[in-house]
Design a protein around this motif. Structure first.
Motif, PDB file in Angstrom:
ATOM      1  N   UNK A  89       0.844  -1.191   0.000  1.00  0.00           N
ATOM      2  CA  UNK A  89       0.000   0.000   0.000  1.00  0.00           C
ATOM      3  C   UNK A  89       0.880   1.243   0.000  1.00  0.00           C
ATOM      4  N   UNK A  90       0.343   2.312  -0.622  1.00  0.00           N
ATOM      5  CA  UNK A  90       1.041   3.586  -0.643  1.00  0.00           C
ATOM      6  C   UNK A  90       0.063   4.699  -0.335  1.00  0.00           C
ATOM      7  N   UNK A  91       0.380   5.498   0.675  1.00  0.00           N
ATOM      8  CA  UNK A  91      -0.450   6.638   1.027  1.00  0.00           C
ATOM      9  C   UNK A  91       0.213   7.894   0.493  1.00  0.00           C
ATOM     10  N   UNK A  92      -0.618   8.829   0.018  1.00  0.00           N
ATOM     11  CA  UNK A  92      -0.080  10.090  -0.485  1.00  0.00           C
ATOM     12  C   UNK A  92      -1.152  11.155  -0.353  1.00  0.00           C
ATOM     13  N   UNK A  93      -0.739  12.401  -0.502  1.00  0.00           N
ATOM     14  CA  UNK A  93      -1.702  13.498  -0.441  1.00  0.00           C
ATOM     15  C   UNK A  93      -1.439  14.478  -1.575  1.00  0.00           C
ATOM     16  N   UNK A  94      -2.529  15.136  -1.970  1.00  0.00           N
ATOM     17  CA  UNK A  94      -2.465  16.148  -3.024  1.00  0.00           C
ATOM     18  C   UNK A  94      -2.913  17.460  -2.404  1.00  0.00           C
ATOM     19  N   UNK A  95      -1.965  18.359  -2.215  1.00  0.00           N
ATOM     20  CA  UNK A  95      -2.277  19.635  -1.571  1.00  0.00           C
ATOM     21  C   UNK A  95      -3.321  20.419  -2.341  1.00  0.00           C
ATOM     22  N   UNK A  96      -3.172  20.468  -3.647  1.00  0.00           N
ATOM     23  CA  UNK A  96      -4.059  21.287  -4.465  1.00  0.00           C
ATOM     24  C   UNK A  96      -5.505  20.808  -4.391  1.00  0.00           C
ATOM     25  N   UNK A  97      -5.671  19.507  -4.244  1.00  0.00           N
ATOM     26  CA  UNK A  97      -7.017  18.937  -4.216  1.00  0.00           C
ATOM     27  C   UNK A  97      -7.496  18.635  -2.799  1.00  0.00           C
ATOM     28  N   UNK A  98      -6.661  18.893  -1.808  1.00  0.00           N
ATOM     29  CA  UNK A  98      -7.014  18.561  -0.419  1.00  0.00           C
ATOM     30  C   UNK A  98      -7.526  17.124  -0.313  1.00  0.00           C
ATOM     31  N   UNK A  99      -6.788  16.234  -0.899  1.00  0.00           N
ATOM     32  CA  UNK A  99      -7.202  14.833  -0.964  1.00  0.00           C
ATOM     33  C   UNK A  99      -6.053  13.920  -0.570  1.00  0.00           C
ATOM     34  N   UNK A 100      -6.409  12.863   0.130  1.00  0.00           N
ATOM     35  CA  UNK A 100      -5.451  11.825   0.505  1.00  0.00           C
ATOM     36  C   UNK A 100      -5.843  10.544  -0.219  1.00  0.00           C
ATOM     37  N   UNK A 101      -4.843   9.837  -0.693  1.00  0.00           N
ATOM     38  CA  UNK A 101      -5.075   8.612  -1.443  1.00  0.00           C
ATOM     39  C   UNK A 101      -4.452   7.418  -0.744  1.00  0.00           C
TER      40      UNK A 101
END
Length: 121
Positions: free
Chosen positions: A66-78
Motif C-alpha cells: 500500500x502507498x499513502x499520499x496526499x495532493x495539496x491542491x485537491x485537499x485529498x489523501x489517497x
C-alpha cells in the motif's frame, strides 16, 4: 472538518484499488490516516501521512503493498492498494487529527463515512 471517502469495491486477490479521501472545511490537518475495520474486529491503523511533508507510516501488514499520499491542491489523501489479499477485506475509513503523531484510531477526531473493500480469493 468533513471527510469524504470513496473508491472501495470488489476485487480479486492480487488486484489493485485506489481509495480517495477529500477534505473540506477547516484547513488540512497535521496527519491524515487510513484505518480499517473487519467484521468482528476493532478498527486498526493501515497508513498515515504527515500533511506538511508527505512522510508516510505503514502497518507491517501492508508495508510494500500500500502507498499513502496526499495532493495539496485537491485537499485529498489517497491510498493505493496493490497485491490485495482476502485478509485486506474491511471497511476503510479516513481519519484526521491535529497535533502529534498517533496511529491509534481513538486519537483521531474526524472521520469519513467508510468505504467497503472486498477481496475475493
Amino acid at each position: 472538518v468533513q471527510l469524504q471517502a470513496s473508491g472501495g469495491g470488489l476485487v480479486q486477490a492480487g488486484g489493485s484499488l485506489r481509495l480517495s479521501c477529500a477534505v473540506s472545511g477547516r484547513t488540512v490537518s497535521s496527519y491524515m490516516g487510513w484505518f480499517r475495520q473487519a467484521p468482528g474486529k476493532e478498527r486498526e491503523f493501515v497508513a498515515i501521512v504527515r500533511w506538511n511533508d508527505n512522510s508516510a507510516y505503514y502497518a507491517d501488514s501492508v508495508k510494500g503493498r500500500f502507498t499513502i499520499s496526499r495532493d495539496n491542491a485537491k485537499n485529498t489523501v489517497y491510498l493505493q492498494m496493490d497485491t490485495l489479499k482476502p485478509e485486506d477485506t474491511a471497511v476503510y475509513y479516513c481519519g484526521a487529527r491535529y497535533g502529534s503523531y498517533y496511529d491509534w484510531p481513538k486519537y483521531y477526531r474526524y472521520w469519513g463515512q467508510g468505504t467497503l473493500v472486498t477481496v475475493s480469493s
